[in-house]
Design a protein around this motif. Structure first.
Motif, mmCIF file in Angstrom:
data_model
loop_
_atom_site.group_PDB
_atom_site.id
_atom_site.type_symbol
_atom_site.label_atom_id
_atom_site.label_comp_id
_atom_site.label_asym_id
_atom_site.label_seq_id
_atom_site.Cartn_x
_atom_site.Cartn_y
_atom_site.Cartn_z
ATOM 1 N N ALA A 1 -45.862 11.772 -24.752
ATOM 2 C CA ALA A 1 -45.487 13.224 -25.641
ATOM 3 C C ALA A 1 -44.257 13.651 -26.278
ATOM 4 N N LEU A 2 -42.838 13.059 -25.943
ATOM 5 C CA LEU A 2 -42.169 13.458 -27.248
ATOM 6 C C LEU A 2 -42.256 12.819 -27.953
ATOM 7 N N ALA A 3 -42.559 11.330 -28.173
ATOM 8 C CA ALA A 3 -42.568 10.535 -29.054
ATOM 9 C C ALA A 3 -43.324 11.937 -30.593
ATOM 10 N N ALA A 4 -44.784 12.020 -29.694
ATOM 11 C CA ALA A 4 -45.453 13.540 -30.847
ATOM 12 C C ALA A 4 -44.954 14.087 -31.379
ATOM 13 N N ALA A 5 -43.746 14.726 -30.083
ATOM 14 C CA ALA A 5 -43.017 16.132 -30.399
ATOM 15 C C ALA A 5 -42.130 15.732 -31.588
ATOM 16 N N LEU A 6 -41.588 14.888 -31.518
ATOM 17 C CA LEU A 6 -40.604 14.454 -32.657
ATOM 18 C C LEU A 6 -41.086 14.239 -34.239
ATOM 19 N N LEU A 7 -42.030 14.501 -33.768
ATOM 20 C CA LEU A 7 -42.722 14.864 -35.319
ATOM 21 C C LEU A 7 -43.002 15.695 -35.923
ATOM 22 N N ALA A 8 -42.335 16.368 -35.061
ATOM 23 C CA ALA A 8 -43.015 17.968 -35.321
ATOM 24 C C ALA A 8 -41.432 18.639 -36.594
ATOM 25 N N VAL A 9 -40.385 17.204 -36.661
ATOM 26 C CA VAL A 9 -39.464 17.760 -37.553
ATOM 27 C C VAL A 9 -39.094 18.403 -38.909
ATOM 28 N N PRO A 10 -40.312 17.759 -39.529
ATOM 29 C CA PRO A 10 -40.294 18.672 -40.838
ATOM 30 C C PRO A 10 -40.831 20.172 -40.505
ATOM 31 N N VAL A 11 -41.840 20.453 -39.295
ATOM 32 C CA VAL A 11 -42.047 23.028 -39.459
ATOM 33 C C VAL A 11 -41.596 23.124 -38.137
ATOM 34 N N ARG A 12 -41.425 21.779 -37.570
ATOM 35 C CA ARG A 12 -40.390 23.032 -35.825
ATOM 36 C C ARG A 12 -39.342 22.262 -35.751
ATOM 37 N N PRO A 13 -37.624 21.925 -35.943
ATOM 38 C CA PRO A 13 -36.906 21.297 -35.659
ATOM 39 C C PRO A 13 -36.711 21.351 -34.795
ATOM 40 N N SER A 14 -36.769 22.768 -34.085
ATOM 41 C CA SER A 14 -35.870 22.498 -32.981
ATOM 42 C C SER A 14 -36.712 21.890 -31.176
ATOM 43 N N ILE A 15 -38.240 21.524 -31.948
ATOM 44 C CA ILE A 15 -39.620 21.382 -30.799
ATOM 45 C C ILE A 15 -39.051 19.333 -30.583
ATOM 46 N N ALA A 16 -38.286 19.126 -32.209
ATOM 47 C CA ALA A 16 -38.283 17.503 -32.492
ATOM 48 C C ALA A 16 -36.627 17.804 -32.156
ATOM 49 N N ARG A 17 -35.102 18.676 -31.496
ATOM 50 C CA ARG A 17 -34.326 18.404 -31.431
ATOM 51 C C ARG A 17 -34.547 18.798 -29.737
ATOM 52 N N ILE A 18 -35.426 18.624 -28.730
ATOM 53 C CA ILE A 18 -35.174 19.169 -27.540
ATOM 54 C C ILE A 18 -36.097 17.035 -26.834
ATOM 55 N N ALA A 19 -36.882 17.431 -28.099
ATOM 56 C CA ALA A 19 -37.127 15.721 -28.115
ATOM 57 C C ALA A 19 -36.620 15.312 -27.732
ATOM 58 N N ALA A 20 -35.773 14.857 -29.096
ATOM 59 C CA ALA A 20 -34.638 13.773 -29.643
ATOM 60 C C ALA A 20 -33.701 13.590 -27.827
ATOM 61 N N LEU A 21 -33.221 15.279 -27.120
ATOM 62 C CA LEU A 21 -32.347 15.107 -26.062
ATOM 63 C C LEU A 21 -33.126 14.746 -25.055
ATOM 64 N N ALA A 22 -34.256 14.552 -24.998
ATOM 65 C CA ALA A 22 -34.899 14.509 -23.257
ATOM 66 C C ALA A 22 -35.189 12.979 -23.600
ATOM 67 N N LEU A 23 -35.092 12.542 -24.690
ATOM 68 C CA LEU A 23 -35.579 11.426 -24.823
ATOM 69 C C LEU A 23 -33.709 10.291 -25.131
#
Length: 128
Positions: A61-83
């Motif tokens: 799930a977090l890998a998929a969330a990382l892919l949001a970086v171009p459109v929703r960087p806040s989601i990617a940031r949360i995923a990166a911190l969780a990882l």
């Protein structure tokens, strides 16, 4: 303007690489036999099986969330911190088990995740 495009491209490429890695290892932790996970040094074999499988699903799930970086960087940031938290846990388990050969990988992943977090933070600021 050109700098922003380059930063976005670099962030997207880093997110893609990290998503591919965590997608691969997450899939294995979620579905591979425990003997295979042990053979490859997966830290989750030292957890109850249900929890190790849950870690695998969370990595997917977090890998998929990382892919949001171009459109929703806040989601990617949360995923990166969780990882990052995931990799700290992995490093602690490896350290407790004397599996020190795995620690450099954990450290490199933490650095890459923090770099993505920073890039996504900058990108989020540019879109605000």
């Amino acid at each position: 303007m050109a700098g922003a495009v380059l930063r976005k491209g670099a962030a997207a490429m880093l997110a893609l690489l990290l998503a591919a890695f965590f997608g691969f290892v997450g899939w294995n932790k979620a579905f591979a036999p425990l003997a295979e996970l042990a053979r490859h040094g997966a830290w989750t074999v030292h957890l109850p099986e249900w929890l190790g499988r849950l870690v695998g699903w969370s990595e997917l799930a977090l890998a998929a969330a990382l892919l949001a970086v171009p459109v929703r960087p806040s989601i990617a940031r949360i995923a990166a911190l969780a990882l990052v938290a995931n990799q700290i846990a992995a490093g602690l388990v490896h350290l407790a088990r004397g599996e020190t050969a795995a620690l450099p990988q954990n450290a490199v992943l933490i650095v890459m995740l923090l770099a993505l977090w920073g890039a996504a933070r900058t990108q989020q600021g540019e879109t605000a």
